[in-house]
Motif scaffolding. Sequence first.
Motif, short mmCIF file in Angstrom:
data_model
loop_
_atom_site.label_atom_id
_atom_site.label_comp_id
_atom_site.label_asym_id
_atom_site.label_seq_id
_atom_site.Cartn_x
_atom_site.Cartn_y
_atom_site.Cartn_z
N PHE A 1 -10.77 -5.39 8.87
CA PHE A 1 -10.09 -5.14 7.82
C PHE A 1 -8.97 -6.46 7.51
O PHE A 1 -8.03 -6.41 6.78
N ARG A 2 -9.55 -7.55 8.07
CA ARG A 2 -9.17 -8.71 7.61
C ARG A 2 -9.90 -9.76 6.75
O ARG A 2 -9.81 -10.58 6.22
N MET A 3 -10.98 -8.94 6.53
CA MET A 3 -12.07 -9.63 5.59
C MET A 3 -11.50 -9.40 4.06
O MET A 3 -11.11 -8.55 3.70
N PRO A 4 -11.84 -10.81 3.32
CA PRO A 4 -11.38 -10.69 2.00
C PRO A 4 -12.04 -9.56 1.28
O PRO A 4 -13.31 -9.26 1.91
N LEU A 5 -11.57 -9.01 0.31
CA LEU A 5 -12.47 -7.84 -0.47
C LEU A 5 -13.67 -8.30 -1.16
O LEU A 5 -14.74 -7.43 -1.26
N PHE B 1 -2.82 -4.84 -3.71
CA PHE B 1 -2.42 -3.46 -3.24
C PHE B 1 -3.56 -2.55 -2.99
O PHE B 1 -4.59 -2.74 -3.40
N GLY B 2 -3.35 -1.94 -1.90
CA GLY B 2 -4.26 -0.70 -1.41
C GLY B 2 -5.44 -1.47 -0.88
O GLY B 2 -6.45 -1.03 -1.33
N TYR B 3 -5.41 -2.31 -0.19
CA TYR B 3 -6.62 -2.97 0.36
C TYR B 3 -7.72 -2.14 0.85
O TYR B 3 -8.62 -2.09 0.65
N ASN B 4 -7.04 -1.14 1.91
CA ASN B 4 -8.14 -0.19 2.35
C ASN B 4 -8.83 0.65 1.36
O ASN B 4 -10.06 0.79 1.54
N PHE C 1 -6.47 0.75 -11.03
CA PHE C 1 -5.15 1.25 -10.62
C PHE C 1 -4.43 0.13 -9.63
O PHE C 1 -3.32 -0.49 -9.59
N ASN C 2 -5.30 -0.26 -8.51
CA ASN C 2 -4.82 -0.93 -7.58
C ASN C 2 -4.69 -2.39 -7.76
O ASN C 2 -3.72 -3.02 -7.45
N TRP C 3 -5.62 -2.85 -8.76
CA TRP C 3 -5.33 -4.28 -9.32
C TRP C 3 -4.13 -4.20 -10.10
O TRP C 3 -3.27 -5.25 -10.21
N THR C 4 -3.93 -3.13 -10.99
CA THR C 4 -2.68 -3.22 -11.71
C THR C 4 -1.52 -3.17 -10.91
O THR C 4 -0.68 -4.03 -11.08
N ALA C 5 -1.50 -2.55 -9.85
CA ALA C 5 -0.27 -2.33 -8.97
C ALA C 5 -0.15 -3.59 -8.41
O ALA C 5 0.98 -3.89 -7.82
N HIS D 1 0.83 -1.28 -0.19
CA HIS D 1 -0.11 -0.07 0.09
C HIS D 1 0.95 1.33 -0.01
O HIS D 1 2.11 1.29 0.23
N SER D 2 0.37 2.14 -0.55
CA SER D 2 1.21 3.78 -0.75
C SER D 2 0.06 4.58 -0.67
O SER D 2 -0.40 4.74 -1.77
N THR D 3 -0.03 5.34 0.14
CA THR D 3 -1.06 6.31 0.42
C THR D 3 -0.72 7.39 -0.68
O THR D 3 -1.43 7.95 -1.54
N LEU D 4 0.60 7.86 -1.05
CA LEU D 4 1.09 8.80 -1.79
C LEU D 4 0.67 8.38 -3.36
O LEU D 4 0.06 9.14 -4.03
#
Lengths: 317, 547, 239, 164
Positions: free
Chosen positions: B189-193, B277-280, B330-334, A60-63
């Motif tokens: 925040f441990r739940m699967p997306l 990437f970027g779970y939250n 974007f997060n899937w790509t990352a 993760h990267s908030t930036l």
Amino acid sequence: MNEVTLFPEQASVFAQEVDQLFWFFTVVCGLAGTLTALVVFVFSIVYRRGARRYAHSGHHSTLLEIGWTLPVAVVVMALFVWGAKIFINLYNPPESATEVYITGKQWMWKIQHPNGKREINELHVPVNTDVTLNLTSEDVIHSFFVPAFRTKRDAVPGRYSRMWFNATKTGSFHIFCAEYCGTDHSRMIGTVFVMPEQEYQEWLRSGAQELLSMADKGAMVYARYACGSCHEAEERGPSLESIYGQQRELAGGNTVLVDESYLRESILRPNAKVTEGYAPIMPTFKGQIDEQSLNELIAYIKSLSSVPAERASMGGN
Amino acid sequence: MSSDGTLNYLNVTHGLKSWLLTLDHKRIGILYLIGVSMFFAVGGLFALLLRVELLTPEPWFIESDTYNKFFTLHGVVMTFFFLIPSIPAIFGNFLVPIMIGAKDMAFPKLNLFSWYVYMVGGFLGVGAIALGGVDTGWTFYTPYSSGYASSQVILAASAAFVAGFSSILTGLNFIVTIHKMRAPGMTWFRMPLFVWGHYATALIMILGTPVIAVTLLLLMLERGLGIGIFDPKLGGDPILFQHLFWFYSHPAVYIMLLPGMGVISEIISCFSRKPIFGYNFIAFSSLAIAILGFLVWGHHMFTSGQSVYTGVVFSLLTMAVAVPSAIKVFNWTATMFKGSVSFSAPMLYALGFIALFLVGGLTGVFLATLGLDIHVHDTYFVVAHFHFVMVGATVSAYLGALHFWWPKMTGRMYPQTPARVSALLTLFGFVLAFLPQFVLGYLGMPRRYHTYPDEFQLLHVFSTAGASVLGVGFLIPAIYLVWSLFFGKLAPANPWFAKGLEWDIQSPPTTFNFEETPIVKEEPYAYDGPLPDNSEEVLKAGENYGV
Amino acid sequence: MVSSSAAVAGHDDHHHNPHLAHHFEDLQQQRESHALGMWLFLAQEFMFFGGMFGAYTIYRYFYPVGWMAGSQQLNVTIGAANTVVLLCSSFTMAMAVRAAQLGSKKGVIQQILLTMFFGSVFLVVKYFEYYEKFEHGLMPFSTLGLEFTNVVKEVPGAQLFFSFYFGMTGMHALHMVIGFGLFVWVIIHTLQGKVTPEKHSVVENMGLYWHFVDIVWIFLFPLLYLLGLNGEPVIGVHH
Amino acid sequence: MGHAASDEHGLHVSSVEFNLRILASLIFLTFLTYATASMDLGYFDTPVALLIAFGKTTLVILYFMHVRWGSDYVKILSVTGFVFLIFLFAFTLVDVGSRAPEQPWGKYTWPGAAHRTTMIPSVPVVTGHGEHDAHGDEHHAPSSTHSPGHHEDKEAPGSHAQGH
């Protein structure tokens, strides 16, 4: 007509504006989409299982999140502003436009010009002139759509809606009904004929049709329903002389701009907004007067007034 | 590991009655799978007939009334009986309790009841078809539907009405289950997306569906009793119907999409061997989409006679939806970045989802833009756009989910090669079918047209060709998946070496999922690098799973 | 089938507790789940009625005079009396929940029967109100042959008011009738001894449902009956 | 809380007197709303009526439905519906409020008009319910299943079919 076209004809001022926005969109979204897809594709190849390039990287990267969210937000806001500008113009007819009355009906477009000339599924308009269309429907919702002009608007029963255009090219163009309206929805099509001013004027005057103007016919409607028995005595109802375009005071202290819609309502639902100083005694004409006569009657009342109505708020705010 | 000797939820009891009265969320998921697949076939058949008719500009094998009924039934069946229940009712039912370490949904009886409600709705729909069909379009716009259509409007509307309650009850069950049934250590925040996606979806189901229920009820009252709620002749406002209708029906698009996005998060992470990437951001973007979805319905009404001012407000808010959608992509790509990406069938469907969702999402921005929408509103541009989102993306996710969890659900492996072929074939067929429709739409071809001007024919022919390929692409999985039920290799507990509670239990699971209530100590998606070289040897079954 | 887990406290005994369903860990989890589920159900009920209230608001904005004329055709005294009757039924329902909490089987049944009594009074009064509308030609059901013939039809929107009057009060009454069915089920449940101080979600949820129905009426009463109370009659008032 | 006790499961039990007091308040508010509706409050008629209705609702939700003693989830849920309903109300009202003057009903009737345009004495030609005036009689009553009057244009076949 069997040639293949991939892009619609540009035949109005809007067409140029809308197409500009469209191409800008296509480039921006095309780039963004292609770029993202390309990155996914490249990652799929470079980091495929056999490549053994796996490396622990942060997850993760908030930036980074902010970095790719902000541009998206900025771009879509810019696109919104551009689109809204065109839209507001599209639905705000100018004051001095040629007016045409169009009534949708399963499954035809009934069109009437101010001088009384009628046509069905054909609309003749002059080139390089602002033309306003007053739309309504007799039955279900229709939608008046001219692709070459890049504009459309729904014709809704029980009310008027307005659209306008300025054709830049002579020729004939499709009219489609774009809102599904029943069995022969796809046959509810027609043609706009854009003509040079001269030819248009000739066309307007020609024909075997009785050339009573809409206002003249409206005067006959006025007589037929004996509107004058109340509205000329000045006791039972207000005079209709010069009423169009005025601000009138209503019983209850509000004011109303006397425009097509107010006149229409006052004929069909007289008690909804009663002029100050008069009793709400006018009977309703709903169900007794058809859309065409109603249009003519309103045209007549408009002709009693020399002042064009304020159109500032017409078509929106 | 499962073998023929082991008890699981499928073989623990036998007989039709044990299925029709089951309270097991997994069996109910399978019941939904059967029902939903039936309706998918029916809806697909109508679609194909429509495309065949559109080969020529003039009618050649069905009349206009028949055509109108076919597109209406295609829409009603696909929307209310396929897309809305597909992923939530099948995979959500099956997986949400397992993924959070629960033994069942919070209300098993209600869960079974909602399947029956769904089927009753379905039979009402079939009844409407059998008694002559309905020709209002799936949108049931008044006053056409209330006063002018001469078809089975009330029956079809009641079908959607009833199916809506199934959706509400399913959503209710999800929310209570997710709130109350999580295993110790399974924090939010441990739940699967996938679970987050279903939580957001359930919100829409509960808060949106009742509004369309009451709208359809008013429509039925108006048509049946003549009380004239929306009738302009009595002073009613037909535009109000559209407001109420789209208050649900726009968020409904996210009922179709959000669970699919949950599926993609699971698959991408698994086949990239990396934590998401970027779970939250993905989790909260689901909630953001669900809530924003309630604020944008007016973009279906820019030309309708809604005020210009309102149009501007709705356009602005609609643009905002682009942001959380972009965040997800974007997060899937990352997630794939520096991963170890493999291309099993589920991953191919997931990649297809991203590609098609990009096109569908970006053209959605076109449509949200006021000046552009006026021209393309109610044309094939819109048709192409929402098919990219609802068929391209959602059905890709649906098939991806089916291929990902099939071993878990049935205990059988399917052959990889035909699965990969069909994934590519559906992608190709889909693009061929719907890309020309964007061009058609910008040319001005209105939707729901039985006949059309000659110059549009070539593009229609392309589209029909693509639809045929797509049809074949959907047929192949039906064949090899059914084949695998009888002849497929037995599936191990975790054929994809995936993370998540559902992969820790046997395939297929036992009735109560867990022998012991699990205690969760791990973060989600704790993938730790590429698979060992002997990973395939580990899979004793000897089949190449494409891992 | 499932062996108890040593890992989770309290897991061991739950199969011995007849009040606990197999998939819950303990009674508290079960009770909270039931309460949460019921509240979610009420949220959807809320949106259901909300859609109708939304349409009501729009039309009232279009036709203030018609709404007033329509409202003046209603009998405010009867409406107010009925409101009080329904409030009383809500009170007895709250008392039924109290009885359930305290484990009084007799109390639960007594209070529920009282609630049903008040509910029936409400519905009977409603029936007579509807009948009066029928006599006055205020029924807007044209396809049933019940034309809207009352003089108020001259006022724009008045007929629509009655469409909403019947639509909303009808839907409210339907919810009460469904409630009656549920009451019978709760009584049977109670007689079977399934309602105890530990587990009485059934009675509690029944209470939540009934109070919700009451709340709907709390809004319907001023929005339908009280519009024209302070003005002069628009037209043809019967009372 | 003097009026209440909790049972051994931590659930709140209201006393009889407390429930009675709530009932009394609800009945009082019912008469209050009747009384305020009988007064001419001008613009505030409806807001006051709604305010009282919200007050009654709050009493029922908090005390009869035990939300006062409920968990946070329940507290949030009991207002969630209101929030989403506000979305529905706000946007549709923004639309109808800004639609004028394109539409016949316009925006000039609100607020206040309801109170002052009530002096419709009686429509002279109307003699009583069940009878039509001279204009209304020969024409069809408004009905959703009717198509509008006929016109000189050719009618497309099948356009007004109506089947039930």
